[in-house]
Design an enzyme around this catalytic site. Sequence first.
Site, PDB file in Angstrom:
ATOM      1  N   SER A 224       8.639  -0.081 -11.446  1.00  0.00           N
ATOM      2  CA  SER A 224       8.423  -1.544 -10.881  1.00  0.00           C
ATOM      3  C   SER A 224       7.976  -2.455 -12.246  1.00  0.00           C
ATOM      4  O   SER A 224       7.353  -1.904 -13.222  1.00  0.00           O
ATOM      5  CB  SER A 224       7.337  -1.649 -10.008  1.00  0.00           C
ATOM      6  OG  SER A 224       6.924  -3.207  -9.770  1.00  0.00           O
ATOM      7  N   TYR A 237      -1.262  -1.130  -7.127  1.00  0.00           N
ATOM      8  CA  TYR A 237      -0.001  -0.642  -7.073  1.00  0.00           C
ATOM      9  C   TYR A 237       0.571  -0.657  -8.494  1.00  0.00           C
ATOM     10  O   TYR A 237       1.164   0.334  -8.958  1.00  0.00           O
ATOM     11  CB  TYR A 237       0.938  -1.654  -6.269  1.00  0.00           C
ATOM     12  CG  TYR A 237       2.646  -1.408  -6.428  1.00  0.00           C
ATOM     13  CD1 TYR A 237       3.210  -0.225  -5.782  1.00  0.00           C
ATOM     14  CD2 TYR A 237       3.572  -2.138  -6.931  1.00  0.00           C
ATOM     15  CE1 TYR A 237       4.510  -0.017  -5.746  1.00  0.00           C
ATOM     16  CE2 TYR A 237       4.733  -1.827  -7.142  1.00  0.00           C
ATOM     17  CZ  TYR A 237       5.611  -0.689  -6.502  1.00  0.00           C
ATOM     18  OH  TYR A 237       6.609  -0.283  -6.609  1.00  0.00           O
TER      19      TYR A 237
END
Length: 406
Positions: A224, A237
Amino acid sequence: MEDYTLPFWIYLAIVTVFIGGAMKKILASHLNATSTVVAWLGATVLVERLWAFCLPAMLLLVLFGITFCIYYATKTSQPRAMLPAHGKAVIITGCDSGFGNATAKHLDSLGFEVFATVLDLNGDGAKELQRTCSHRLTLLQVDITQPQQVQQALLDTKAKLGLKGLWALVNNAGMCVNFGDVELSLMSNYRGCMEVNFFGTLSITKAFLPLLRQAKGRIVTISSPAGDQPFPCLAAYGASKAALNLVTETLRHELEPWGVQVSTILPSSYRTAQSSNSAYWEKQHKHLLQNLSPALLEDYGEDYVTETKDLFQTFAKHTTTNLQPVVDTIVQALLAPQPQPRYFAGSGLSLMYFLHTYFPYSISNHFLKKRFLKKNVIPRALRKQSAFDLNLSLHNNNNEEKLQQM
């Protein structure tokens, strides 16, 4: 060719133009400030000579940039040669839904022998794969955070492959536990993200590496941009993805002598089953409010925490449900003769990385806030402080006016 090569040349050309223009303006201002005719003539000659030097260099760079753009566009528009897919064995993690599920179906249609790991063999995602895919696809029940299940998946894969090698591992399984400021995120959120996104992915990668080294195969990891850039309210995250990115880059160097190619895929914003699960995020929101300390909740305010949840849900509703760009990028990483170390999958990523790499942090951070979560509510304690400062300022102004009248 990496995706941010083209923005680099654009950036270089823009900088050249600005530097050339700035030099001309500086020298021209020096010229205007000079009082004598001799100095005026000398400065004029200096300006003309420097500008005569800068202008050809700038034009040459622009010409080179245009030539490069044409070459790059021509190269990317031509169909790329791909390795044959038929018979190649691939294991994909996290196929219950989202990228993993879509990739498993697509690779099966291309002729891959797919091993798809799911958390629940009786879940909707697993049943859909069984119903729509060929006999080549094998479902494996694997929680990548459980070493026993990982080892069992390895044994099952070996048994079915026999002497045949494993071409690739696609690390797709991942999760985002909650959204929130660093201080407001529970430690269980950080541990949960790290357990799945980092430790779980590392565990299954290490387990299957002997098979991949034997076949000179590939590792494709779905990461990501949050692992590279400070997205608001995504610290838990993002930290897990940052750790994953570093390990993946290290693996790429270490496995090169073995003939194993390692690629990272950075998707843009997509609507998957988890991100669109409103009930899950409501549950996580209530869990967060119940577990925050009273003092911390008092400082930030429940409305501040709730706004973060609402903003994320609004953002998720406007993301695309078409996962094909990511699936196509995975195929490219699996079958390209020379796969890239990194791939961008989706719109807006090249610009985002361009700003992050070449522009001041204030500009790139503003872009991230505007693109992702732009909060309007400020913490309650800061609101109180602002109100106090305003009242104090008004009080002081009134006192000053009274003193002046006296």
